[in-house]
Design a protein around this motif. Structure first.
Motif, PDB file in Angstrom:
ATOM      1  N   GLY A 120       5.545  14.703  -2.598  1.00 51.98           N
ATOM      2  CA  GLY A 120       7.255  15.011  -3.491  1.00 51.98           C
ATOM      3  C   GLY A 120       7.521  15.749  -3.951  1.00 51.98           C
ATOM      4  N   THR A 136       8.437  13.261  -8.501  1.00 58.83           N
ATOM      5  CA  THR A 136       8.431  12.610  -8.158  1.00 58.83           C
ATOM      6  C   THR A 136       8.065  11.173  -7.829  1.00 58.83           C
ATOM      7  N   ALA A 139       8.924   8.985 -10.842  1.00 62.73           N
ATOM      8  CA  ALA A 139       9.466   9.310 -11.286  1.00 62.73           C
ATOM      9  C   ALA A 139      10.448   8.712 -12.056  1.00 62.73           C
TER      10      ALA A 139
END
Length: 426
Positions: A120, A136, A139
């Motif tokens: 991510g 992320t 998140a």
């Protein structure tokens, strides 16, 4: 308390591993010579034993020209008002992988670090007296914390929040700080290393620390011959078993930066997380703990509902955590003293799957007769993430009524909290 993992670990991943060998190499302790017993004949006065001569550690081999190279680089960064670069990072060893990272900086205290990895993306942005961090991988949350107006304190705040970082190497030089450990920690410092990075001619220096195979660390820094700016950062740890390499490219000095270079927009689905709080702020005395059903070490499911009517210590720990091991005898003693009164413990292990047998063995040797949740996900254990338990040991004392009686009652605080909870009417 061990901090900065779970949510913070994912955020800190944008910024990498330790900044210098100083942070990664334990200081060697010189051996000390011991003297034998002095002997004397009956017809002579006793012979006074000579004082033992301490064995001095070998003096490090330090090339002044290598130090001068770094001084030249720091001076070059000191002239810059703005700076940007991209870098490609490669990990070799236990956790291989790559990252693509962009850096932007503007005096006195604005910077942005944005990373793209297979798992991510992450970003750390400092602007207008605020430091923001988001990943992320976590998140649901982002960090927001106030920082100072000077670069060096801001970097210190960032390290305190997210952990040490190699990505900050250029910014530490922008702040006028060296990347080298103290002389006493070096075993050698020399002008050696690659002559080019890509197509760029460079001067390189290499510093080594540690004296044993387990703590030997080697850092090689390569600076452009034309501008003295960092082009390559290579850190070899564990005697070369784990290697991190950052290669810098697209370096721009005093560029015109985009208007949004230091803008952080929090995701609409994420909420701010106080980096100084190491558990979910919704957990409060008198409130209810979060419900869960998870596998125990024996593979059978376990939940808090199984302990209705008992006083329960929900204890987050791991075998790799020294403070946890220090606290465990205190928990075991409390369990043995009060188990007949309706007290028990439910452990939450943050160990990896490969260490399952180690957990079982440790529990047996330590006298931990209670059940322990174990999903094999280590620092990312589901219950730990559910509770945002970002520092261990961490515990919740839950009363007979199923509500939180105390948060993190450790050490000498455990006994009075436990006595109060046991005496309370459900």
């Amino acid at each position: 308390m061990l901090k900065r993992w779970s949510v913070l670990l994912a955020l800190g991943a944008a910024c990498g591993m330790s900044l210098s060998p100083a942070a990664m190499s334990a200081r060697s302790r010189p051996a000390t010579a011991t003297s034998g017993k002095a002997s004397a004949k009956k017809t002579t006065a006793p012979v006074k034993p000579k004082a033992p001569s301490p064995v001095k550690p070998k003096a490090p081999s330090i090339d002044p020209a290598a130090k001068a190279l770094l001084t030249q680089a720091i001076a070059a960064y000191g002239k810059l008002q703005r700076f940007s670069a991209t870098l490609n990072r490669t990990y070799e060893g236990d956790e291989p992988g790559t990252s693509h990272i962009t850096l932007a900086f503007e005096r006195p205290n604005r910077f942005a670090v944005r990373s793209q990895r297979a798992k991510g993306s992450s970003s750390v942005v400092s602007d207008a007296g605020l430091l923001h961090a988001f990943s992320t991988e976590s998140a649901k949350f982002y960090i927001e914390t106030k920082v100072g107006n000077e670069l060096l304190p801001v970097l210190g705040d960032m390290l305190d929040t997210l952990g040490p970082s190699t990505v900050l190497a250029p910014m530490f030089m922008l702040a006028g700080r060296s990347l080298l450990p103290p002389d006493r920690m070096m075993t050698s410092l020399a002008l050696t290393g690659p002559a080019t990075v890509g197509d760029t001619p460079v001067h390189s220096l290499t510093v080594q620390t540690g004296t044993t195979a387990s703590d030997k660390t080697k850092l090689t820094l390569s600076f452009g011959k034309a501008d003295a700016l960092l082009r390559r950062y290579r850190l070899e740890m564990d005697a070369g078993k784990n290697i991190l390499t950052d290669v810098y490219s697209d370096l721009k000095t005093d560029p015109t930066l985009p208007a949004d270079a230091f803008v952080f927009t929090p995701p609409t689905t994420a909420r701010v997380l106080d980096p100084k709080l190491t558990w979910d702020p919704r957990l409060k005395v008198g409130g209810e703990p979060f419900a869960f059903t998870q596998p125990a070490l024996d593979g059978k499911p376990v939940s808090l509902a199984d302990y209705k009517g008992k006083v329960v210590l929900l204890d987050f720990w791991a075998t790799w955590c020294p403070p946890c091991r220090e606290e465990m005898p205190n928990v075991v003693a409390a369990y043995k003293k009060h188990k007949a009164d309706g007290f028990t413990v439910l452990g939450v292990s943050l160990d990896d799957q490969k260490d399952k047998e180690t957990v079982a063995s440790y529990m047996q040797k330590t006298g931990m007769e209670w059940r322990t949740i174990f999903d094999g996900k280590g620092r990312n254990a589901e219950v730990a993430e559910q509770y945002l338990a970002m520092g261990i040991p961490f515990s919740l004392l839950i009363g007979r009524d199923g509500k939180i009686a105390e948060i993190n009652p450790r050490g000498e605080l455990l006994e009075p909290a436990l006595t109060k909870a046991l005496a309370a009417t459900p």
